[in-house]
Scaffold this motif. Structure first.
Motif, PDB file in Angstrom:
ATOM      1  N   PHE A 145      23.185  42.519  31.689  1.00 17.12           N
ATOM      2  CA  PHE A 145      24.148  43.293  30.909  1.00 17.12           C
ATOM      3  C   PHE A 145      25.342  42.447  30.453  1.00 17.12           C
ATOM      4  N   ARG A 146      25.389  41.200  30.893  1.00 21.90           N
ATOM      5  CA  ARG A 146      26.446  40.319  30.381  1.00 21.90           C
ATOM      6  C   ARG A 146      25.873  39.489  29.233  1.00 21.90           C
ATOM      7  N   HIS A 147      26.575  39.524  28.130  1.00 26.55           N
ATOM      8  CA  HIS A 147      26.145  38.769  26.954  1.00 26.55           C
ATOM      9  C   HIS A 147      27.185  37.718  26.596  1.00 26.55           C
ATOM     10  N   TRP A 148      26.692  36.629  26.002  1.00 24.69           N
ATOM     11  CA  TRP A 148      27.545  35.560  25.490  1.00 24.69           C
ATOM     12  C   TRP A 148      27.535  35.627  23.970  1.00 24.69           C
ATOM     13  N   HIS A 149      28.721  35.448  23.396  1.00 27.04           N
ATOM     14  CA  HIS A 149      28.848  35.554  21.934  1.00 27.04           C
ATOM     15  C   HIS A 149      29.487  34.273  21.401  1.00 27.04           C
ATOM     16  N   THR A 150      28.755  33.582  20.557  1.00 20.15           N
ATOM     17  CA  THR A 150      29.211  32.328  19.958  1.00 20.15           C
ATOM     18  C   THR A 150      29.531  32.546  18.484  1.00 20.15           C
ATOM     19  N   SER A 151      30.746  32.200  18.095  1.00 19.49           N
ATOM     20  CA  SER A 151      31.171  32.312  16.692  1.00 19.49           C
ATOM     21  C   SER A 151      31.659  30.951  16.218  1.00 19.49           C
ATOM     22  N   VAL A 152      31.129  30.504  15.091  1.00 22.99           N
ATOM     23  CA  VAL A 152      31.545  29.233  14.496  1.00 22.99           C
ATOM     24  C   VAL A 152      31.813  29.473  13.014  1.00 22.99           C
ATOM     25  N   GLY A 153      32.990  29.096  12.566  1.00 27.29           N
ATOM     26  CA  GLY A 153      33.342  29.243  11.156  1.00 27.29           C
ATOM     27  C   GLY A 153      33.783  27.918  10.570  1.00 27.29           C
ATOM     28  N   VAL A 154      33.302  27.608   9.380  1.00 27.61           N
ATOM     29  CA  VAL A 154      33.681  26.377   8.678  1.00 27.61           C
ATOM     30  C   VAL A 154      34.217  26.777   7.309  1.00 27.61           C
ATOM     31  N   SER A 155      35.373  26.248   6.946  1.00 30.45           N
ATOM     32  CA  SER A 155      35.978  26.617   5.661  1.00 30.45           C
ATOM     33  C   SER A 155      36.675  25.410   5.052  1.00 30.45           C
ATOM     34  N   ARG A 156      36.847  25.475   3.749  1.00 25.43           N
ATOM     35  CA  ARG A 156      37.610  24.436   3.054  1.00 25.43           C
ATOM     36  C   ARG A 156      38.237  25.033   1.810  1.00 25.43           C
ATOM     37  N   LYS A 157      39.347  24.461   1.401  1.00 23.70           N
ATOM     38  CA  LYS A 157      40.009  24.916   0.201  1.00 23.70           C
ATOM     39  C   LYS A 157      39.400  24.221  -1.013  1.00 23.70           C
ATOM     40  N   THR A 158      39.450  24.908  -2.144  1.00 23.11           N
ATOM     41  CA  THR A 158      38.868  24.364  -3.368  1.00 23.11           C
ATOM     42  C   THR A 158      39.510  23.029  -3.716  1.00 23.11           C
ATOM     43  N   GLY A 159      38.673  22.042  -3.960  1.00 22.91           N
ATOM     44  CA  GLY A 159      39.174  20.726  -4.330  1.00 22.91           C
ATOM     45  C   GLY A 159      39.438  19.806  -3.156  1.00 22.91           C
ATOM     46  N   GLU A 160      39.394  20.310  -1.935  1.00 21.51           N
ATOM     47  CA  GLU A 160      39.647  19.486  -0.755  1.00 21.51           C
ATOM     48  C   GLU A 160      38.336  19.027  -0.130  1.00 21.51           C
ATOM     49  N   LYS A 161      38.342  17.827   0.426  1.00 22.17           N
ATOM     50  CA  LYS A 161      37.188  17.324   1.158  1.00 22.17           C
ATOM     51  C   LYS A 161      37.256  17.729   2.624  1.00 22.17           C
ATOM     52  N   ARG A 162      38.475  17.956   3.120  1.00 20.58           N
ATOM     53  CA  ARG A 162      38.665  18.341   4.518  1.00 20.58           C
ATOM     54  C   ARG A 162      38.116  19.732   4.783  1.00 20.58           C
ATOM     55  N   CYS A 163      37.480  19.892   5.933  1.00 21.39           N
ATOM     56  CA  CYS A 163      36.992  21.195   6.372  1.00 21.39           C
ATOM     57  C   CYS A 163      37.670  21.580   7.687  1.00 21.39           C
ATOM     58  N   VAL A 164      37.858  22.862   7.885  1.00 22.39           N
ATOM     59  CA  VAL A 164      38.425  23.388   9.127  1.00 22.39           C
ATOM     60  C   VAL A 164      37.306  24.095   9.883  1.00 22.39           C
ATOM     61  N   VAL A 165      37.148  23.741  11.154  1.00 22.61           N
ATOM     62  CA  VAL A 165      36.120  24.338  11.998  1.00 22.61           C
ATOM     63  C   VAL A 165      36.788  25.144  13.098  1.00 22.61           C
ATOM     64  N   ASN A 166      36.379  26.395  13.242  1.00 26.35           N
ATOM     65  CA  ASN A 166      36.845  27.258  14.322  1.00 26.35           C
ATOM     66  C   ASN A 166      35.659  27.603  15.221  1.00 26.35           C
ATOM     67  N   ILE A 167      35.864  27.478  16.519  1.00 25.23           N
ATOM     68  CA  ILE A 167      34.810  27.769  17.491  1.00 25.23           C
ATOM     69  C   ILE A 167      35.366  28.732  18.538  1.00 25.23           C
ATOM     70  N   ARG A 168      34.623  29.790  18.795  1.00 25.15           N
ATOM     71  CA  ARG A 168      35.035  30.762  19.811  1.00 25.15           C
ATOM     72  C   ARG A 168      33.812  31.199  20.605  1.00 25.15           C
ATOM     73  N   ILE A 169      33.879  31.018  21.922  1.00 28.17           N
ATOM     74  CA  ILE A 169      32.827  31.477  22.824  1.00 28.17           C
ATOM     75  C   ILE A 169      33.415  32.555  23.720  1.00 28.17           C
ATOM     76  N   THR A 170      32.788  33.708  23.754  1.00 24.15           N
ATOM     77  CA  THR A 170      33.252  34.803  24.605  1.00 24.15           C
ATOM     78  C   THR A 170      32.076  35.353  25.407  1.00 24.15           C
ATOM     79  N   TYR A 171      32.406  36.114  26.431  1.00 21.94           N
ATOM     80  CA  TYR A 171      31.372  36.861  27.158  1.00 21.94           C
ATOM     81  C   TYR A 171      31.895  38.274  27.410  1.00 21.94           C
TER      82      TYR A 171
END
Length: 622
Positions: free
Chosen positions: A118-144
Motif C-alpha cells: 500500500f506504499r507507493h513511490w512517485h517520481t516526477s521529472v520536469g525539463v524546461s527551457r526558455k525560447t532561444g536559450e540553450k540552458r535547460c532547467v531540470v526539476n526532480i521530486r521523489i515522494t512516497y
C-alpha cells in the motif's frame, strides 16, 4: 489526483548547459529516464506489478517515440498523481513553443513499494527551457505515500537514497550540471592547494544557491561523518561535499587559516578539526553575527546519532535538504506543470490576437468619425457595404475569441455562440439582398443607406459587448449577465433569478450550455418560423436537456409551493412554472431555470436560475 499524505524523499533542481553545439539536452534527459523506467519495469515484472506488459503489447520503438514526445499514458488515461494499488503507472507530456521547438517535457512514474504493497513511490521529472536559450532547467521530486483506503500503522520511514538517474544526468559527458553558478559535484571533493581557490570562490559567491558541506578530519584522518562518500551520494544534486585533511599543517596555514583569519569576524565561519559545517547561500565573512545560519556539528555528536550500521546524521541532513526547496512558478516539475505552461502559452496568444483586434477596431472608429458622406449615393452605399463587411469580420473574430477564451470542451457552448453569428450573418445577407433589389433607385436610396447604418451600428454594438468583457464569466450570475447582454432582444433576467444564481454552485459548463440555449434553441421554438410540434420534445432533441412546462399535480395543489413560482414583471404577476432541468439527480446540485414567455415582446423572461425550487417531492426528501 494527488495524495494528501505524500512525503518528500528526494528533491533537486539544477540547470544543464551544453558543452558543445548540437547537444540535445531534453532528448538526452528523456533517454536517461526511459532507460531507468525500463529497468524499473523489468524488476516489477518479476512481481507481476509492472504496467507495460499488462496494459499494452507495444514494441520498444513505439514506447520510445511516445515516451520522448510526451504522449505516453499507461494505463490509458493516466495523467499523473495517484496510481493503482500494487501496479505501476507512467505518463509523459510535452509542450511545443510558438517556433515549433520542444519547450518543456515532464515524466511521472508511480510504483508500488517492494515490501509494503500500500506504499507507493512517485517520481516526477520536469525539463524546461526558455525560447532561444540553450540552458535547460531540470526539476526532480521523489515522494512516497500510502494509497487511499489504507488503514493501520504506517510502515517505517525508508532510508534516504538518491535515484540512479540523478547520477546519470550529472555524469553525462555532453553537458555541465549547475545549481545557480555552482557546478554540481558527482562525489566528495578532497581539498588541496590546487582546488581550494575554487571552493573559496564558490563559498563567497553572492549568487550561490547550492549549500556547501565542509567536513574536516581529526588528527588520525577520520572524518566527522562515518563515510563521506555515503553523505555525498545521499545529498547528490542538493549540496556539494568537500573534505579537508586537518593533519596537513602546511595546507591549513595556506588555506583555511587565511580564509577564516583569527581575530576577524570571518573566524566565526571556520570549521575546526573533526567537524562538519553546512554553508548556506549568502556567506558574508565580514558579518560575524550571521555565522549562526551556517550550522556546524562536531564528530562526537554526529557519532551519537548512529544506530546499528546506519548514520542517523546523514539521514537527517539528506531529508532536511530535500525539504528545503521552494518551487518557483516557472518550474516544471510534473505533468500538471506542462499543462499549465500550455495554458499560459495559449492565453498569451489569445491576448495578442485580442490586442490586434482592439487596435483594428480603434482604427475603424477613427475612420468612421472622420468620414464625410459621399455626395453620390451609390458611392456611399459602396462605402457602407465595405464597412459592413469589415464589421462582420471583426464580429466573427470576436466570437471566435470568446469561445476560445471560455475553454469549454463541450460543443454545445460553441454551437450557441455560432448560432448567434449565423443569425447576424443572415440579417446581413438580407440587407444586402434588399440593396441589390432596389438597384440603387434614387427614391429608395436614402432608406437603404439608413438601414445599412442601422445594421452597422447594431453589429458594432454586438462587438462592443464582447470587447467590453474584462474577463470570461466565473460565476453563474456573470453567465446570466453575459447571456442578457449578448441577446438583449431575446432574453431578460429578473432580479430574483440573479439572487437565486448567487446562492448556487454547480457544473459551470452545464449551466452555460443551458443558458446559452435559451436565446437560441428555446427562442426559436417559441418565436421561430416553425412553431409546430411538442415544445419539450423538440428542446430535448436539440439540446439533450429535459424541459417541463408545468409541475406535478401534488405540487400544483400546494399554494405555498406555487407562490415560489410567481414573479412581478412589467407591473403584473407572471407564472414561471416552465423550467429546464440540469442532469444531476442530487437535489443539492440539481440545476433549474424557470422562465416565462412574453409573447407580446417576443422575450424569454428568466425568473429563477439556480437550485431546485421546492416541490412536493423535495419536501418529502427533506
Amino acid at each position: 489526483m494527488r495524495s494528501e499524505n505524500e512525503t518528500i524523499h528526494y528533491r533537486a533542481r539544477f540547470e544543464i548547459y551544453p558543452k558543445r553545439d548540437g547537444v540535445d539536452i531534453l532528448g538526452g534527459v528523456a533517454s536517461i529516464m526511459l532507460e531507468w523506467f525500463a529497468r524499473k519495469e523489468k524488476n516489477l515484472a518479476k512481481r507481476d506489478a509492472d504496467v507495460f506488459s499488462k496494459s499494452h503489447q507495444l514494441n520498444a520503438k513505439m514506447v520510445r517515440t511516445l515516451f520522448s514526445e510526451g504522449r505516453l499514458e499507461l494505463p490509458d488515461g493516466y495523467d499523473g498523481g495517484v496510481g493503482r494499488v500494487g501496479r505501476s503507472s507512467i505518463c509523459t507530456k510535452s509542450m511545443i513553443d510558438e517556433q515549433g521547438e520542444l519547450k518543456c517535457w515532464a515524466f511521472e512514474y508511480d510504483e508500488p513499494d517492494v515490501r509494503e504493497r500500500f506504499r507507493h513511490w512517485h517520481t516526477s521529472v520536469g525539463v524546461s527551457r526558455k525560447t532561444g536559450e540553450k540552458r535547460c532547467v531540470v526539476n526532480i521530486r521523489i515522494t512516497y505515500y500510502m494509497m487511499p483506503g489504507f488503514i493501520g500503522k504506517p510502515p517505517s520511514t525508508p532510508p534516504s537514497t538518491t535515484p540512479r538517474f540523478v547520477r546519470s544526468i550529472i555524469e553525462a559527458s555532453g553537458w555541465a550540471v549547475c545549481v545557480g553558478d555552482t557546478e554540481v559535484l558527482h562525489e566528495e571533493c578532497y581539498l588541496d592547494a590546487n582546488n581550494f581557490g575554487q571552493f573559496k570562490q564558490s563559498l563567497l559567491s553572492t549568487s550561490r544557491i547550492l549549500p556547501l558541506v565542509l567536513i574536516t578530519t581529526d588528527y588520525k584522518g577520520a572524518t566527522a561523518v562515518w563515510d563521506a562518500s555515503e553523505l555525498a551520494q545521499k545529498v547528490l544534486g542538493m549540496a556539494n561535499v568537500y573534505v579537508f585533511d586537518w593533519r596537513n599543517e602546511a595546507l591549513k596555514k595556506q588555506t583555511v587559516f587565511q580564509l577564516f583569519r583569527k581575530g576577524t569576524p570571518a573566524y566565526r565561519y571556520g570549521c575546526a578539526t573533526a567537524t562538519l559545517r553546512i554553508y548556506q547561500p549568502g556567506v558574508n565573512l565580514e558579518d560575524g553575527d550571521a555565522s549562526v545560519r551556517h550550522r556546524f556539528f562536531k564528530k562526537d555528536w554526529i557519532d551519537e546519532q548512529r544506530y546499528g550500521d546506519k548514520d542517523g546524521f546523514v539521514e537527517t541532513l539528506s531529508r532536511s535538504l530535500s525539504r528545503s526547496f521552494v518551487t518557483d512558478e516557472d518550474d516544471v516539475v510534473d505533468v500538471q506543470d506542462v499543462k499549465r505552461k500550455g495554458y499560459e502559452q495559449r492565453l498569451k496568444s489569445l491576448n495578442t490576437r485580442m490586442e490586434h483586434l482592439q487596435q483594428r477596431m480603434e482604427r475603424a472608429r477613427e475612420e468612421q468619425r472622420d468620414h464625410t458622406p459621399a455626395r453620390d449615393a451609390g458611392d456611399e452605399i459602396s462605402y457602407l457595404r465595405e464597412q459592413l463587411e469589415a464589421v462582420r469580420q471583426d464580429r466573427d473574430e470576436w466570437y471566435k475569441l470568446a469561445v476560445e477564451y471560455s475553454e469549454q470542451d463541450s460543443s454545445a457552448s460553441v454551437e450557441a455562440i455560432n448560432a448567434a453569428k449565423i443569425e447576424a450573418e443572415a440579417g446581413l445577407r438580407e440587407a444586402e439582398d434588399r440593396i441589390a433589389e432596389k438597384d440603387y433607385r434614387i427614391d429608395a436610396l436614402q432608406t437603404d443607406c439608413n438601414q445599412l447604418r442601422k445594421e452597422c451600428n447594431g453589429l458594432r454594438q454586438s462587438v462592443h459587448v464582447i470587447t467590453s468583457i474584462k474577463h470570461l464569466p466565473t460565476t453563474l450570475v456573470e453567465e446570466l449577465d453575459l447571456v442578457e447582454k449578448l441577446w438583449p432582444s431575446k432574453v431578460i433576467v429578473l432580479d430574483e433569478a440573479r439572487k437565486s444564481a448567487g446562492n448556487f454552485t454547480g457544473d459551470f459548463d452545464e449551466q452555460w450550455q443551458i443558458l446559452s440555449s435559451i436565446p437560441t434553441t428555446l427562442w426559436d421554438i417559441y418565436f421561430g418560423e416553425s412553431v409546430q410540434g411538442d415544445i419539450c420534445e423538440r428542446y430535448r432533441q436539440e439540446t439533450g436537456f429535459e424541459l417541463a412546462l408545468t409541475e406535478t399535480k401534488l405540487t400544483k395543489v400546494n399554494n405555498a409551493l406555487m407562490r415560489e413560482r410567481v414573479r412581478r414583471y412589467r407591473g403584473q404577476e407572471i407564472d414561471v412554472r416552465p423550467h429546464i432541468k440540469g442532469r444531476s439527480k442530487n437535489p443539492k446540485y440539481a440545476f433549474r431555470v424557470h422562465y416565462y414567455v412574453d409573447r407580446e415582446h417576443r422575450l424569454i423572461v428568466i425568473g429563477h436560475c439556480g437550485g431546485h425550487l421546492t416541490t412536493s417531492g423535495t419536501q418529502r426528501i427533506k
